[in-house]
Scaffold this active site. Structure first.
Site, mmCIF file in Angstrom:
data_model
loop_
_atom_site.group_PDB
_atom_site.id
_atom_site.type_symbol
_atom_site.label_atom_id
_atom_site.label_comp_id
_atom_site.label_asym_id
_atom_site.label_seq_id
_atom_site.Cartn_x
_atom_site.Cartn_y
_atom_site.Cartn_z
ATOM 1 N N VAL A 101 36.686 35.559 47.564
ATOM 2 C CA VAL A 101 35.681 35.978 46.525
ATOM 3 C C VAL A 101 36.120 35.980 45.342
ATOM 4 O O VAL A 101 37.342 36.213 45.057
ATOM 5 C CB VAL A 101 35.097 37.457 46.883
ATOM 6 C CG1 VAL A 101 36.252 38.522 46.644
ATOM 7 C CG2 VAL A 101 33.905 37.713 46.288
ATOM 8 N N SER A 102 35.307 35.480 44.546
ATOM 9 C CA SER A 102 35.711 35.626 42.907
ATOM 10 C C SER A 102 34.989 36.766 42.520
ATOM 11 O O SER A 102 34.151 37.226 42.622
ATOM 12 C CB SER A 102 35.450 34.230 42.133
ATOM 13 O OG SER A 102 34.119 34.152 42.075
ATOM 14 N N THR A 103 35.565 37.106 41.153
ATOM 15 C CA THR A 103 34.833 38.242 40.664
ATOM 16 C C THR A 103 33.501 38.075 40.169
ATOM 17 O O THR A 103 32.607 39.109 40.484
ATOM 18 C CB THR A 103 35.768 38.609 39.258
ATOM 19 O OG1 THR A 103 37.097 39.011 39.576
ATOM 20 C CG2 THR A 103 35.299 40.019 38.353
#
Length: 500
Positions: free
Chosen positions: A8-10
């Protein structure tokens, strides 16, 4: 062994809420067991192929530790179709099954087509997210909103209002820095490194709470137009920067042309004229560093008009095809409160007069000891206030520790450690008290003393070391700056020289 891979990315956490935990839960359900190897990349862009957890998974696959990989969705594996195909090909060569929670991709022409289509769609969605985010930020900027907290010393970001407000205590430090740098009476006039060292010695904390002020931090503060009330946004082109940094490369920030940037008016800490003068001084310092040699004015920054009070600046003129130089009482930049009265004086005439007086003074100081000293003490007053507050904070800290010892019945409290803290606070208080005494002494001397013996001694020592016959223009300028605070041109025949 079954392996599960999650990412997951921010940005995606904020938009989709697809957290690491929810992906792991779905993958474990798909695997039907909790006995798995877990590989998680948190905060990494799906555009990158080189990610820590993904790299470990690929290495373990090559070692034969894995026989199946479960991933929540193809875009968790990668948002680039080419990267998805590279990873899929590597696993197939090791006879490792790649399974996705969201959909089955059979080893068939149809399945490969569907896999390719999903990868292309993921990449398209990523591009659209970037486009929407960038467009939304730009719209806020156009409306005069501050879009993020830049962590400026002296200013506080109010997220709810999308504005900046002045932090009074920090703003005093910013004013102190500019006063040190632009005031000819300051011991740190035009000295970025000297200011940085002095702030560190005073114990003033940086914006991030650091104890050391670096010269570059001071320089950046002096150069930042936000302190004169002009906050620049949309200043950098950041395309590709995020991906480059996560891949271990350099930031790809590029300055946009000035016409593409947006300037928002914010509360002003430093007067515009003082900020502009600081830029002139910084420019002079830079030219010296680059060994660039335009015409050097012997009395640069010292000359003031006796009629209107404006600072007079050096300018080049032409006469009969030849260059000559003058000091001119005129401000051409926009926003100047005082445009000046237009008084002029020949540079050669003023240089000769001032150097003649300085020369006579350093070769016979007793005869000219009646020179009157008028010192500005703005920066000393700010410094005095700061040190007083630090002393009070130290006293309160020691008192709290004494109270803790006297009231505590807890055997777990380390009395010796607390005593050590009290001793350290006492040392700090003693140091601050010494500084307080020094500042008060400087302020007292500035009000009623004659020419500083220290300044005189430095000038004479410098003069004697070089020798009268070997003095260059730079040597003369250094000696003048040791002694002269200001040169006031009353009229063409009357010039007042104020010394330290």
């Amino acid at each position: 062994m079954i392996a599960i891979y999650v990412r997951v990315s921010t940005e995606e956490q904020a938009i989709k809420g697809s957290s690491i935990d929810s992906q792991i839960e779905a993958c474990l359900k798909k695997a039907g067991t909790t006995d798995v190897l877990k590989y998680a990349d948190e905060g990494y862009s799906g555009e990158l192929l080189e990610r820590p957890a993904l790299s470990r998974l690929r290495e373990d696959a090559r070692k034969g530790l894995i026989n199946e990989v479960i991933c929540y969705d193809p875009d968790r594996l990668s948002r680039k179709l080419m990267n998805q195909l590279i990873i899929d090909d590597e696993l197939r060569k090791q006879k490792i099954t790649l399974t996705f929670v969201n959909g089955e991709y059979a080893d068939s022409p149809e399945g490969q087509l569907f896999f390719s289509m999903r990868g292309a769609i993921s990449e398209f969605e990523k591009a659209k997210i970037k486009e929407r985010t960038s467009a939304g930020r730009l719209q806020k900027i156009k409306k005069g909103m501050i879009i993020k907290d830049s962590g400026l010393f002296g200013l506080k970001f109010i997220k709810e209002k999308r504005t900046l407000e002045i932090i009074d205590e920090e703003a005093k430090i910013i004013r102190m820095i500019f006063d040190y740098f632009t005031d000819h009476t300051s011991p740190f006039f035009s000295r970025v490194n000297g200011i940085a060292l002095h702030l560190t010695e005073l114990g003033i904390k940086t914006k991030k709470g650091g104890k050391v002020w670096h010269r570059q931090v001071v320089r950046q503060n002096l150069m930042n137009p936000a302190y004169k009330g002009e906050y620049e946004q949309y200043k950098y082109d950041t395309v590709g920067s995020y991906v480059s940094k996560q891949a271990g490369g350099k930031s790809l920030l590029k300055l946009r042309p000035k016409e593409e940037r947006y300037v928002i008016n914010i509360p002003q800490i430093i007067p515009t004229e003082q900020w502009d003068y600081a830029q002139e001084l910084l420019g002079e310092s830079k030219r010296k560093h680059l060994s660039y040699s335009p015409h050097q004015y012997l009395l640069s920054g010292l000359v003031r008009c006796g009629i209107c009070g404006n600072t007079m600046t050096g300018r080049k003129r032409k006469s009969h095809g030849k260059d000559y130089y003058i000091y001119d009482c005129r401000k051409n930049y926009a926003g100047s409160k005082n445009r000046g009265c237009g008084k002029q004086m020949s540079e050669n005439k003023l240089n000769n007069y001032v150097w003649k007086e300085v020369y006579r003074f350093i070769t016979n100081p007793e005869k000219y000891s009646a020179f009157k000293e008028v010192n500005k003490t703005n920066h000393l007053a700010e410094e005095l206030e700061f040190v007083k507050k630090e002393i009070e904070k130290t006293k309160r800290g020691r008192q709290r520790l004494f109270t803790l010892i006297s009231l505590s019945e807890d055997d777990e409290i380390n009395i010796e450690e607390i005593k050590g803290q009290i001793v350290e606070l006492q040392k700090k208080q003693n140091h601050l008290t010494n500084q307080l005494n020094e500042i008060e002494s400087k302020m007292k001397d500035a009000q009623h003393s004659k020419l500083s013996d220290n300044a005189l001694k430095r000038a004479i020592d410098y003069f004697n070391h070089i020798g009268a016959d070997n003095l260059t223009s730079e040597d003369k300028k250094a000696i003048i700056n040791f002694l002269v605070k200001e040169i006031v041109i009353v009229d063409s025949d009357k010039v007042d020289i104020e010394t330290y």
